[in-house]
Design an enzyme around this catalytic site. Structure first.
Site, PDB file in Angstrom:
ATOM      1  N   ASN A 121     -10.104   0.235   1.322  1.00  0.00           N
ATOM      2  CA  ASN A 121      -8.651   0.287   1.129  1.00  0.00           C
ATOM      3  C   ASN A 121      -8.338  -0.167  -0.302  1.00  0.00           C
ATOM      4  O   ASN A 121      -8.445  -1.343  -0.618  1.00  0.00           O
ATOM      5  CB  ASN A 121      -7.985  -0.626   2.162  1.00  0.00           C
ATOM      6  CG  ASN A 121      -6.468  -0.665   2.022  1.00  0.00           C
ATOM      7  OD1 ASN A 121      -5.907  -0.179   1.037  1.00  0.00           O
ATOM      8  ND2 ASN A 121      -5.800  -1.256   2.999  1.00  0.00           N
ATOM      9  N   CYS A 156       0.817  -1.219   0.000  1.00  0.00           N
ATOM     10  CA  CYS A 156       0.000   0.000   0.000  1.00  0.00           C
ATOM     11  C   CYS A 156       0.849   1.269   0.000  1.00  0.00           C
ATOM     12  O   CYS A 156       0.312   2.371  -0.159  1.00  0.00           O
ATOM     13  CB  CYS A 156      -0.934  -0.009   1.204  1.00  0.00           C
ATOM     14  SG  CYS A 156      -2.063  -1.402   1.179  1.00  0.00           S
ATOM     15  N   HIS A 189      -2.446   7.148   3.224  1.00  0.00           N
ATOM     16  CA  HIS A 189      -3.019   5.935   2.637  1.00  0.00           C
ATOM     17  C   HIS A 189      -4.284   5.603   3.425  1.00  0.00           C
ATOM     18  O   HIS A 189      -4.304   5.673   4.652  1.00  0.00           O
ATOM     19  CB  HIS A 189      -2.003   4.785   2.736  1.00  0.00           C
ATOM     20  CG  HIS A 189      -2.629   3.455   2.505  1.00  0.00           C
ATOM     21  ND1 HIS A 189      -3.404   3.193   1.404  1.00  0.00           N
ATOM     22  CD2 HIS A 189      -2.629   2.316   3.255  1.00  0.00           C
ATOM     23  CE1 HIS A 189      -3.838   1.952   1.470  1.00  0.00           C
ATOM     24  NE2 HIS A 189      -3.388   1.395   2.586  1.00  0.00           N
TER      25      HIS A 189
HETATM   26  O1  UT7 Z   1      -3.183  -1.107   3.866  1.00  0.00           O
HETATM   27  C1  UT7 Z   1      -2.448  -1.525   4.971  1.00  0.00           C
HETATM   28  C2  UT7 Z   1      -2.944  -2.807   5.454  1.00  0.00           C
HETATM   29  N1  UT7 Z   1      -4.012  -2.897   6.389  1.00  0.00           N
HETATM   30  C3  UT7 Z   1      -4.220  -2.189   7.507  1.00  0.00           C
HETATM   31  O2  UT7 Z   1      -3.703  -1.138   7.747  1.00  0.00           O
HETATM   32  C4  UT7 Z   1      -5.173  -2.782   8.509  1.00  0.00           C
HETATM   33  C5  UT7 Z   1      -4.660  -2.686   9.914  1.00  0.00           C
HETATM   34  N2  UT7 Z   1      -5.530  -3.324  10.906  1.00  0.00           N
HETATM   35  C6  UT7 Z   1      -6.804  -2.915  11.158  1.00  0.00           C
HETATM   36  O3  UT7 Z   1      -7.271  -1.965  10.556  1.00  0.00           O
HETATM   37  C7  UT7 Z   1      -7.601  -3.640  12.230  1.00  0.00           C
HETATM   38  O4  UT7 Z   1      -6.747  -4.463  12.978  1.00  0.00           O
HETATM   39  C8  UT7 Z   1      -8.792  -4.467  11.672  1.00  0.00           C
HETATM   40  C9  UT7 Z   1      -9.846  -3.528  11.092  1.00  0.00           C
HETATM   41  C10 UT7 Z   1      -8.311  -5.405  10.604  1.00  0.00           C
HETATM   42  C11 UT7 Z   1      -9.432  -5.264  12.790  1.00  0.00           C
HETATM   43  O5  UT7 Z   1      -9.911  -4.402  13.812  1.00  0.00           O
HETATM   44  P1  UT7 Z   1      -9.703  -4.780  15.347  1.00  0.00           P
HETATM   45  O6  UT7 Z   1     -10.383  -3.753  16.145  1.00  0.00           O
HETATM   46  O7  UT7 Z   1      -8.233  -4.987  15.574  1.00  0.00           O
HETATM   47  O8  UT7 Z   1     -10.518  -6.135  15.476  1.00  0.00           O
HETATM   48  P2  UT7 Z   1     -10.017  -7.540  16.015  1.00  0.00           P
HETATM   49  O9  UT7 Z   1      -9.253  -8.244  14.938  1.00  0.00           O
HETATM   50  O10 UT7 Z   1      -9.357  -7.358  17.365  1.00  0.00           O
HETATM   51  O11 UT7 Z   1     -11.369  -8.283  16.241  1.00  0.00           O
HETATM   52  C12 UT7 Z   1     -12.292  -7.868  17.266  1.00  0.00           C
HETATM   53  C13 UT7 Z   1     -13.524  -8.739  17.178  1.00  0.00           C
HETATM   54  C14 UT7 Z   1     -13.220 -10.242  17.120  1.00  0.00           C
HETATM   55  O12 UT7 Z   1     -14.243 -10.915  17.856  1.00  0.00           O
HETATM   56  P3  UT7 Z   1     -13.999 -11.417  19.355  1.00  0.00           P
HETATM   57  O13 UT7 Z   1     -12.851 -12.360  19.271  1.00  0.00           O
HETATM   58  O14 UT7 Z   1     -13.665 -10.177  20.154  1.00  0.00           O
HETATM   59  O15 UT7 Z   1     -15.287 -12.042  19.705  1.00  0.00           O
HETATM   60  C15 UT7 Z   1     -13.368 -10.591  15.666  1.00  0.00           C
HETATM   61  O16 UT7 Z   1     -13.747 -11.933  15.463  1.00  0.00           O
HETATM   62  O17 UT7 Z   1     -14.222  -8.452  15.966  1.00  0.00           O
HETATM   63  C16 UT7 Z   1     -14.463  -9.669  15.249  1.00  0.00           C
HETATM   64  N3  UT7 Z   1     -14.449  -9.352  13.830  1.00  0.00           N
HETATM   65  C17 UT7 Z   1     -15.546  -9.020  13.139  1.00  0.00           C
HETATM   66  N4  UT7 Z   1     -16.836  -8.920  13.508  1.00  0.00           N
HETATM   67  C18 UT7 Z   1     -17.729  -8.545  12.560  1.00  0.00           C
HETATM   68  C19 UT7 Z   1     -13.378  -9.288  12.997  1.00  0.00           C
HETATM   69  N5  UT7 Z   1     -13.769  -8.940  11.758  1.00  0.00           N
HETATM   70  C20 UT7 Z   1     -15.115  -8.754  11.827  1.00  0.00           C
HETATM   71  C21 UT7 Z   1     -16.082  -8.377  10.895  1.00  0.00           C
HETATM   72  N6  UT7 Z   1     -17.374  -8.272  11.301  1.00  0.00           N
HETATM   73  N7  UT7 Z   1     -15.782  -8.077   9.603  1.00  0.00           N
END
Ligand code: UT7
Length: 325
Positions: A282, A113, A252
């Protein structure tokens, strides 16, 4: 001498998928996606389109706006993580033929990215070294083609698009690209990578199976927030400017929360960061030119203003460029 951004062109696929539409197919909700990322929709490339098709349309758009003919282009640098062909030929060569910029130098840059920033820096440096007068810098990606639709933590994040800039070397100084900072932390390579299908080691023809994105979201998130702050500080340190001198920071567009956290860390109002992630999600290397074009259309970029482009992504790579618009 300056390296000037003359125009920005874009190509945005017509097909738009809202969070609600996605939630009908994936175990997620509009509320989760918006609250965790700021994303409201994404655009998806038409079935017959490859990355080079989107890229070529954005390049022709940029050329028309700059009133420069394809044959006047000396160099094409393309940032993409989703090339038409694995390995070779470069997508830049495919685009060169599609737009009729025959004969010019053409190469791809791989920096995830951060690709558009890397590509802009490579092309600017080559023009500065007098290896040509006009260049096309293109960021084009079709990440929805390498998305694992069964992984809800990544599949809600990405969209397809292309953005292109025509840049030119002019003799007058003080405008255009003022300075840059590029870097990488290769130790984080496995935090965001393309998982390749296992290869058959026999001499037979390898199976055609699509690779998919794998990401450690938290690690990339923390890296991104830190990178934005470090890049801004390093860019200011290397120049005579203060943060207050910059009218806009164009990051980005990976996650609105990343930008909010970085703004807080830098003590800068969020409103100085331009964001359009809500509509496009993204789009990887296309996200910065997409944002720039929207800003041009809205009249937000005024000649003489200082603007900072900031990127981060797979590699893990990071980079920033200061521009006098
Ligand atoms: O371009 C450069 C590359 N990418 C990035 O910059 C992305 C960087 N990372 C992020 O933006 C974030 O880490 C994410 C958006 C990917 C994830 O957000 P988060 O707040 O870190 O969520 P998490 O992975 O800690 O998940 C929290 C909860 C989990 O459930 P439990 O275990 O707490 O019950 C996940 O299973 O959210 C759940 N979850 C979802 N729920 C509904 C994860 N994805 C989803 C979803 N819909 N799409």
């Amino acid at each position: 001498m300056s390296i000037l951004i003359r125009s920005v062109g874009v190509s945005i696929p017509e097909q738009r998928i809202s969070n609600e539409e996605l939630a009908a197919r994936v175990d997620t909700t509009d509320e989760w996606i918006r609250s965790h990322t700021g994303i409201g929709a994404r655009h998806v490339a038409a079935e017959g389109d490859q990355t080079s098709d989107l890229a070529a349309r954005s390049a022709l758009d940029a050329l028309a706006r700059a009133k420069i003919a394809p044959r006047e282009i000396d160099l094409i640098v393309v940032a993409t993580a989703t090339p038409d062909y694995f390995g070779f030929p470069s997508t830049a060569c495919v685009i060169q033929e599609k737009i009729g910029a025959l004969g010019c130098a053409a190469l791809d840059v791989t920096a995830g990215c951060t690709g558009f920033i890397y590509a802009l820096d490579v092309a600017s440096s080559m023009l500065e070294a007098r290896k040509g007068r006009h260049a096309l810098v293109i960021g084009a990606d079709t990440l929805t083609r390498i998305t694992d639709w069964s992984d809800r933590s990544t599949c809600v994040l990405f969209g397809d698009a292309a953005g292109a800039a025509v840049i030119s070397r002019i003799e007058e100084g003080g405008r255009g690209v003022l300075g840059s900072v590029l870097g990488a932390e290769g130790g984080g390579a496995r935090a965001l990578y393309l998982e390749q299908p296992a290869r058959d080691s026999t001499f037979g023809r390898p199976e055609q199976v699509v690779p998919v994105i794998r990401m450690d979201g938290k690690e990339v998130y923390n890296f991104a927030v830190k990178s934005i702050a470090v890049l801004v500080e390093r860019l200011l340190h290397a120049s005579m400017y203060r943060l207050e001198d910059f009218s806009w920071i164009v990051p980005h567009q990976a996650n609105a929360r990343i930008v909010q956290a970085a703004a807080k860390r830098l003590g800068v109002p969020e409103s100085r960061f331009y964001m359009n992630i809500e509509e496009y999600a993204n789009t990887s290397s296309a996200s910065i030119p997409l944002a720039l074009r929207e800003m041009v259309d809205k009249g937000l970029l005024v000649q003489g203003q200082l603007v900072m482009l900031v990127g981060f992504g797979s590699g893990l790579t990071y980079g920033a460029i200061a521009i006098r618009w």
